[in-house]
Design an enzyme around this catalytic site. Structure first.
Site, PDB file in Angstrom:
ATOM      1  N   PRO A 183      97.101 142.854 108.169  1.00  0.00           N
ATOM      2  CA  PRO A 183      96.250 141.780 107.639  1.00  0.00           C
ATOM      3  C   PRO A 183      94.996 142.346 106.974  1.00  0.00           C
ATOM      4  CG  PRO A 183      96.851 141.398 109.935  1.00  0.00           C
ATOM      5  CD  PRO A 183      97.252 142.787 109.614  1.00  0.00           C
ATOM      6  N   GLU A 184      94.675 141.818 105.806  1.00  0.00           N
ATOM      7  CA  GLU A 184      93.440 142.215 105.152  1.00  0.00           C
ATOM      8  C   GLU A 184      92.456 141.056 105.267  1.00  0.00           C
ATOM      9  OE1 GLU A 184      93.977 144.609 101.692  1.00  0.00           O
ATOM     10  OE2 GLU A 184      95.937 145.293 102.361  1.00  0.00           O
ATOM     11  N   LYS A 240      87.481 142.118 108.977  1.00  0.00           N
ATOM     12  CA  LYS A 240      88.804 141.915 109.554  1.00  0.00           C
ATOM     13  C   LYS A 240      88.719 141.564 111.039  1.00  0.00           C
ATOM     14  CE  LYS A 240      90.546 145.722 107.365  1.00  0.00           C
ATOM     15  NZ  LYS A 240      91.643 146.658 107.061  1.00  0.00           N
ATOM     16  N   ASN A 289      94.784 148.454 102.914  1.00  0.00           N
ATOM     17  CA  ASN A 289      95.536 149.413 102.114  1.00  0.00           C
ATOM     18  C   ASN A 289      96.130 148.796 100.840  1.00  0.00           C
ATOM     19  OD1 ASN A 289      96.223 152.132 101.986  1.00  0.00           O
ATOM     20  ND2 ASN A 289      98.308 151.718 102.694  1.00  0.00           N
ATOM     21  N   ARG A 337      96.951 157.018 105.342  1.00  0.00           N
ATOM     22  CA  ARG A 337      97.732 155.865 104.925  1.00  0.00           C
ATOM     23  C   ARG A 337      98.547 156.236 103.696  1.00  0.00           C
ATOM     24  NH1 ARG A 337      95.455 151.121 106.678  1.00  0.00           N
ATOM     25  NH2 ARG A 337      97.470 150.241 106.156  1.00  0.00           N
TER      26      ARG A 337
END
Ligand SMILES: [Zn+2]
Length: 271
Positions: A2-3, A51, A165, A248
């Site tokens: 989740p962003e 977040k 990401n 990432r």
């Protein structure tokens, strides 16, 4: 993962469902909160911060949750079947007479005094979804370490809060910047921030996270390793960025995003 926009929407739904009502059940299934009982307290509000989710309840308490990779809050009417995963993944249940809110796989779940929220979110940079977002401060923080790779600087929530990401990779594609470019060498860092903020704002009311506006392709480079670039047809590449365990997978188009980059990771079976 989740962003910021997803967290914003989860917070809104929790806020709409629970705020103003008294808790009829609180069931914490993590050792450190096993004996905590919030029954009888009114839920005041749930607010997103980057977040992070902050659910404030009567008596000066805040339940702090963070979804990280795959945590999620689900809302169900009392008696309805819970659909967020197997029972053993449930970390918390908060119920009112109207709703059951179930927190699944929550890697961060803690109760603190509301006046001490700064301890858990005070380090965050300007929040992209805050109506009073301080763009100059976000850019100043990003440029604070000019040698740092832009792809890493954008993910650092102490620079600015809300980008994950996916939006990172997409904003750098639109900005025509390689993710490995030192921040100090990016022509217009503010423009990259503006693009990410626009998407977060546009996508916050729903769970879809399109960056292209094209229903056939949700994203320009994210999740498109090995496929042709939608602009130039060059193969989209991926490589790890950052130091383990925080590295990432980063996707980019070598032609549209010139600049430094490592050897791409290629797997013939990769889709
Ligand atoms: Zn391209």
């Amino acid at each position: 993962m989740p962003e910021g926009d997803t967290v914003w929407l989860v917070a809104k739904r929790l806020d709409d469902a629970l705020s103003g009502d008294v808790l009829t059940r609180s069931d914490f299934r993590v050792p450190q909160l096993a004996t905590t009982d919030l029954v009888g307290r009114r839920v005041l509000e749930t607010r997103p911060r980057g977040k992070h989710l902050l659910t404030r309840v009567e008596g000066g308490l805040t339940l702090h949750t963070h979804l990280r990779m795959d945590g999620m809050w689900h809302l169900h009417r009392p008696g309805a079947r819970w659909t967020g995963g197997p029972d053993w993944q449930v970390r918390v249940v908060l119920s009112t007479s109207e709703w059951d809110a179930i927190g699944y796989r929550m890697p961060v779940l803690e109760l603190l005094e509301t006046e001490r929220e700064g301890d858990v979110v005070g380090h965050l940079g300007p929040d992209l979804l805050d109506p009073a977002f301080d763009r100059d401060e976000a850019v100043r923080r990003l440029l604070g370490d000019p040698a740092r790779e832009i792809g890493q600087a954008l993910l650092d929530q102490s620079n600015l809060a809300g980008i994950g990401n996916m939006y990172k990779a997409e904003a750098l594609f639109v900005g025509k910047v390689s993710p490995w470019t030192p921040v100090g060498e990016v022509g217009d860092v503010g423009a990259v921030v503006d693009v990410a903020r626009r998407w977060l704002e546009r996508n916050k009311e729903h769970f879809s996270q399109s960056t292209t506006g094209d229903p056939r392709h949700d994203h320009w480079v994210y999740g498109r390793a090995g496929k042709p670039c939608l602009r130039c047809g060059t193969r989209i590449e991926t490589a790890q960025q950052g130091d383990p365990p925080y590295d990432r997978v980063t996707a980019w188009c070598p032609r549209c995003q010139p600049g430094p980059h490592p050897e791409p990771v290629r797997r013939s079976q990769r889709r």
